[in-house]
Scaffold this active site. Sequence first.
Site, PDB file in Angstrom:
ATOM      1  N   ASN A   1       2.474   1.018  -3.470  1.00 24.79           N
ATOM      2  CA  ASN A   1       3.021   0.125  -2.230  1.00 24.79           C
ATOM      3  C   ASN A   1       1.131   0.123  -2.085  1.00 24.79           C
ATOM      4  OD1 ASN A   1       2.792  -2.273  -1.200  1.00 24.79           O
ATOM      5  ND2 ASN A   1       3.882  -1.322   0.588  1.00 24.79           N
TER       6      ASN A   1
ATOM      7  N   HIS B   1      -0.213  -1.208   1.673  1.00 26.26           N
ATOM      8  CA  HIS B   1       0.204  -1.158   3.426  1.00 26.26           C
ATOM      9  C   HIS B   1      -1.395  -1.199   3.825  1.00 26.26           C
ATOM     10  CE1 HIS B   1       2.463  -1.996   6.465  1.00 26.26           C
ATOM     11  NE2 HIS B   1       1.371  -1.745   7.241  1.00 26.26           N
TER      12      HIS B   1
ATOM     13  N   ASP C   1       8.272   1.456   4.487  1.00 20.42           N
ATOM     14  CA  ASP C   1       6.185   1.826   4.275  1.00 20.42           C
ATOM     15  C   ASP C   1       6.283   3.835   4.762  1.00 20.42           C
ATOM     16  OD1 ASP C   1       5.151  -0.215   3.530  1.00 20.42           O
ATOM     17  OD2 ASP C   1       5.320  -0.795   6.176  1.00 20.42           O
TER      18      ASP C   1
END
Lengths: 205, 205
Positions: A106, A108, A149
Amino acid sequence: MKNIAVFASGGGTDFQSVIDANEREKFCVIKYLIASKEGIGAIERAKKAGIPAAVFAKKDYSSLEELYDSLSALLEGAEVDYIVLAGWLKIIPPSFIARFRDRIINIHPSLIPAFCGAGYYGLKVHEAALSYGVKVSGATVHFVEAEVDGGAIVMQRAVPVLDGDTPELLQKRVLETEHEMLPLCVQLLCEGKIEKEGRQVRIRA
Amino acid sequence: MKNIAVFASGGGTDFQSVIDANEREKFCVIKYLIASKEGIGAIERAKKAGIPAAVFAKKDYSSLEELYDSLSALLEGAEVDYIVLAGWLKIIPPSFIARFRDRIINIHPSLIPAFCGAGYYGLKVHEAALSYGVKVSGATVHFVEAEVDGGAIVMQRAVPVLDGDTPELLQKRVLETEHEMLPLCVQLLCEGKIEKEGRQVRIRA
């Protein structure tokens, strides 16, 4: 050559950065764009690049689990090796994460562990950073774990906060860095150059 | 010319960076080194630079409040304008912070809000950063508020984390940046170039 799927919920500029880099460097096959709803910009970008786009919208499934089961079946059928979350706003159940353990990354838009976790997405991240008054922000590419996260960090880059920044201006500056980092991380992943041991990630030369 | 006092609890390399910069640039008078105990390196550095050193050790006072009352009296008597915490490990009571509101700065060896607050000092900060697996750390100069490491940020600089880093190696790299930032911030403060409004700090050109 490794197969990837990119998940997106919005305009898809991070997705585009992977398309563009892959056209130059040919490090993977982008099997699917997975969109969280119809009509988002990322779908248009997939079409232009000749990448199949599939929509997995909550309204079409009786539960999130059912949606992700169906999505898993699609990805496994297409022999997808890695999943790249490029602005994916839908919650991912632990069962899906377990199924693709250490194969989902991912991006972020902050220096994790600052300004991350539940509720920190999109402009909200930059609003929080400016409201706190930090002078340095940045972007993080990380493996995806059940905790939002919370997975091991692959790469981080700092981005300066400048006087007069609005959330939009800071977002724009961070996005420029994201568009360099994300394709680079996808390439390193597909080339087998990322070694993960617990929370420690090393990139082999 | 503004008067400052530097508070230190250890070897005093941050303190030394202020001494050295001030010898070159003459932006303040260092009225006192305040040491939290006898025998620390910072006291030797003060002696060498001809700066009066005063020890305020817990054992000499019946309470922390009494210690800080006595310290306040010393600083006010010497017309100290600003207080620079350069590795000061003693808890500061809210009454002292209120007395010197917006006139105390601290340097912390991470990019706040990451790896800060109670328990994060010295090597513990770098141990936490490495254990988390961040790729970017840094240093922060901030105003001191009652909440530990919670005050408005004056300046931050990023420092890369490298493969093979130990807490000691990372600390050394971050200290090099601290020794540039801290004197610069003290100078800007003494020259009246730091403007604070709530959590937002701007540096005037």
